[in-house]
Design an enzyme around this catalytic site. Structure first.
Site, short mmCIF file in Angstrom:
data_model
loop_
_atom_site.label_atom_id
_atom_site.label_comp_id
_atom_site.label_asym_id
_atom_site.label_seq_id
_atom_site.Cartn_x
_atom_site.Cartn_y
_atom_site.Cartn_z
N ASP A 154 0.83 -1.21 0.00
CA ASP A 154 0.00 0.00 0.00
C ASP A 154 0.87 1.25 0.00
O ASP A 154 0.51 2.26 -0.61
CB ASP A 154 -0.91 0.00 1.22
CG ASP A 154 -1.96 -1.09 1.12
OD1 ASP A 154 -2.49 -1.29 0.01
OD2 ASP A 154 -2.23 -1.76 2.13
N GLY A 155 2.01 1.17 0.68
CA GLY A 155 2.93 2.31 0.70
C GLY A 155 3.35 2.68 -0.73
O GLY A 155 3.46 3.87 -1.06
N ASN B 75 -5.50 8.10 1.79
CA ASN B 75 -5.82 7.42 3.06
C ASN B 75 -6.33 8.38 4.12
O ASN B 75 -7.46 8.25 4.56
CB ASN B 75 -4.58 6.73 3.63
CG ASN B 75 -4.44 5.29 3.19
OD1 ASN B 75 -5.32 4.74 2.55
ND2 ASN B 75 -3.31 4.67 3.52
N GLU B 76 -5.46 9.29 4.55
CA GLU B 76 -5.87 10.15 5.66
C GLU B 76 -4.93 11.32 5.89
O GLU B 76 -3.82 11.38 5.39
CB GLU B 76 -5.98 9.36 6.97
CG GLU B 76 -4.68 8.99 7.65
CD GLU B 76 -3.97 7.80 7.04
OE1 GLU B 76 -2.94 8.04 6.37
OE2 GLU B 76 -4.42 6.66 7.21
N ARG C 297 -8.17 17.34 23.52
CA ARG C 297 -6.86 17.22 24.15
C ARG C 297 -6.46 15.76 24.09
O ARG C 297 -7.23 14.89 24.48
CB ARG C 297 -6.89 17.67 25.61
CG ARG C 297 -6.99 19.16 25.79
CD ARG C 297 -7.01 19.53 27.26
NE ARG C 297 -7.25 20.95 27.42
CZ ARG C 297 -8.45 21.53 27.30
NH1 ARG C 297 -9.52 20.81 27.03
NH2 ARG C 297 -8.57 22.83 27.47
N ASP D 139 -3.47 12.78 22.03
CA ASP D 139 -2.29 12.55 21.19
C ASP D 139 -2.50 13.07 19.76
O ASP D 139 -1.55 13.48 19.11
CB ASP D 139 -1.95 11.06 21.14
CG ASP D 139 -1.27 10.60 22.43
OD1 ASP D 139 -1.16 11.42 23.35
OD2 ASP D 139 -0.86 9.42 22.50
N ALA E 233 -6.07 8.64 21.42
CA ALA E 233 -5.91 8.80 22.87
C ALA E 233 -6.34 10.16 23.40
O ALA E 233 -5.52 10.94 23.91
CB ALA E 233 -4.46 8.49 23.28
P1 NAP Z 1 3.49 1.41 6.82
O1 NAP Z 1 4.02 1.71 8.16
O2 NAP Z 1 4.09 0.32 5.99
O3 NAP Z 1 1.91 1.17 6.90
C1 NAP Z 1 1.33 0.51 7.94
C2 NAP Z 1 0.44 -0.59 7.42
O4 NAP Z 1 -0.76 -0.02 6.90
C3 NAP Z 1 1.05 -1.43 6.30
O5 NAP Z 1 0.77 -2.78 6.56
C4 NAP Z 1 0.28 -0.94 5.07
O6 NAP Z 1 0.22 -1.93 4.06
C5 NAP Z 1 -1.07 -0.69 5.67
N1 NAP Z 1 -1.97 0.18 4.92
C6 NAP Z 1 -1.71 1.32 4.24
N2 NAP Z 1 -2.85 1.82 3.72
C7 NAP Z 1 -3.85 0.96 4.05
C8 NAP Z 1 -5.24 0.92 3.80
N3 NAP Z 1 -5.85 1.88 3.10
N4 NAP Z 1 -5.95 -0.12 4.30
C9 NAP Z 1 -5.37 -1.09 5.02
N5 NAP Z 1 -4.04 -1.10 5.31
C10 NAP Z 1 -3.31 -0.09 4.83
O7 NAP Z 1 3.51 2.80 5.99
P2 NAP Z 1 3.05 2.99 4.50
O8 NAP Z 1 3.05 1.70 3.77
O9 NAP Z 1 3.80 4.16 3.96
O10 NAP Z 1 1.51 3.41 4.64
C11 NAP Z 1 1.14 4.64 5.21
C12 NAP Z 1 -0.14 4.37 5.92
O11 NAP Z 1 0.10 3.61 7.09
C13 NAP Z 1 -0.86 5.59 6.42
O12 NAP Z 1 -1.59 6.21 5.39
C14 NAP Z 1 -1.73 4.99 7.52
O13 NAP Z 1 -3.00 4.57 7.03
C15 NAP Z 1 -0.98 3.76 7.96
N6 NAP Z 1 -0.52 3.92 9.35
C16 NAP Z 1 -1.07 3.12 10.28
C17 NAP Z 1 -0.71 3.28 11.62
C18 NAP Z 1 -1.36 2.40 12.63
O14 NAP Z 1 -2.19 1.57 12.24
N7 NAP Z 1 -1.03 2.54 13.90
C19 NAP Z 1 0.21 4.25 12.00
C20 NAP Z 1 0.75 5.06 11.01
C21 NAP Z 1 0.36 4.88 9.68
P3 NAP Z 1 1.51 -2.40 3.22
O15 NAP Z 1 2.22 -3.34 4.13
O16 NAP Z 1 0.95 -3.08 2.02
O17 NAP Z 1 2.33 -1.17 2.89
MN MN Z 2 4.12 -0.10 3.83
#
Ligand code: NAP
Ligand code: MN
Length: 264
Positions: free
Chosen positions: A45-46, A120-121, A146, A148, A183
């Site tokens: 997804d990244g 995404n967001e 208030r 995180d 949080a």
């Molecule tokens: P990453 O740290 O690899 O992403 C975290 C996980 O989120 C990965 O497993 C990624 O899939 C998955 N992901 C991304 N978009 C998704 C979606 N629309 N639906 C379901 N899973 C999804 O960082 P990244 O790959 O650059 O992705 C950035 C995204 O990570 C942000 O947009 C945010 O949605 C997510 N994120 C999640 C958290 C959390 O859950 N605590 C914290 C920060 C960011 P892949 O392994 O296929 O890349």
């Molecule tokens: Mn990723």
């Protein structure tokens, strides 16, 4: 049919990219990174988020398709051993485009304003300590937050960060945005709603932080620190993203396969 390709850069993704270029050439597909019809992302997804941001100025004329190589690949329809089928499908037929809504973000600072688009967001956090910000919905004060941070997601992003925060999974046929809390502090003195909120199209929310505080702002995978932020407005964008579907892969099947496991 012109295609562009972005891979995650690891060995497997690169290898599949080479395979795809080779097969595409034999099927008469044109490699064109500048003005593609289809953008292929190979990785997770990244990688697809990167591809989206690279081509976000051409959303009217491109559609995206993802191949996943080991990562979750929520946005990816094709597996690593299906490159040949994908190229054949790309050469043989015009895809059915599935259209997903996007989030429009406007960040106003003391020195001007800038707009962003998220697949995404949008994420807002404090840098040194608690984020304090008032939240308004349709220009009416809603709550004083208030905690995180705050995450405002699209329907297709609702399975990402939003889901980890206990937000609902929203079908992307609904043009909506979702506000989730990270949080929040809730006690006799401080109070927020506590649950996530879903706004329809034509509603908007404003976040008003203390402009003297340093903020962590992220649009999808892209994060920056900013100060002097006077307000942030989020709404469902007028722009949409198209995903090329050569075979059906309903959203709820995608959710089940990603989070629960495949049927067998
Ligand atoms: P990453 O740290 O690899 O992403 C975290 C996980 O989120 C990965 O497993 C990624 O899939 C998955 N992901 C991304 N978009 C998704 C979606 N629309 N639906 C379901 N899973 C999804 O960082 P990244 O790959 O650059 O992705 C950035 C995204 O990570 C942000 O947009 C945010 O949605 C997510 N994120 C999640 C958290 C959390 O859950 N605590 C914290 C920060 C960011 P892949 O392994 O296929 O890349
Ligand atoms: Mn990723």
């Amino acid at each position: 049919m012109k295609y562009a390709l972005l891979d995650r850069g690891d060995q497997l993704s690169r290898q599949l990219a080479e395979q795809l270029h080779g097969l595409a050439a034999t099927k008469g597909l044109t490699h064109n990174e500048q003005k593609p019809d289809i953008v292929v992302s190979i990785g997770g997804d990244g990688t697809l988020l990167q591809a989206f941001h690279r081509y976000k100025d051409q959303l009217d004329c491109v559609s995206f398709v993802g191949v996943h190589t080991g990562h979750l690949g929520f946005y990816a329809d094709w597996k690593k051993d299906e490159i040949e089928q994908l190229v054949s499908a790309m050469a043989a037929s015009k895809p059915h485009n599935v259209i997903y809504p996007l989030l429009h973000i406007e960040v106003n600072t003391k020195s001007g304003s800038s707009s962003y688009l998220a697949l995404n967001e949008f994420t807002l956090k404090g840098v040194d300590g608690t984020l304090v910000a008032s939240l308004l919905i349709n220009d009416e004060p809603f709550e004083m937050f208030r905690g995180d941070g705050i995450v405002i997601s699209t329907p297709s992003g609702s399975t990402g960060y939003n889901k980890s925060l206990g937000g609902a999974v929203i079908h992307p046929s609904l043009e909506a945005l979702q506000i989730a809390e990270i949080a929040s502090i809730n006690n006799r003195i401080y109070r927020t709603l506590g649950s996530s909120v879903i706004l329809p199209k034509h509603h908007h929310c404003d976040i008003v932080p203390n402009p003297d505080k340093e903020l962590h702002i992220a649009i999808d995978h892209l994060a920056v620190q900013m100060s002097g932020v006077t307000s942030i407005t989020c709404r469902v964008s007028d722009q949409k993203v198209a995903f090329a579907r050569y075979r059906p892969f309903p959203f709820w099947n995608r959710v089940r396969e990603a989070f629960i496991g495949s049927k067998d």
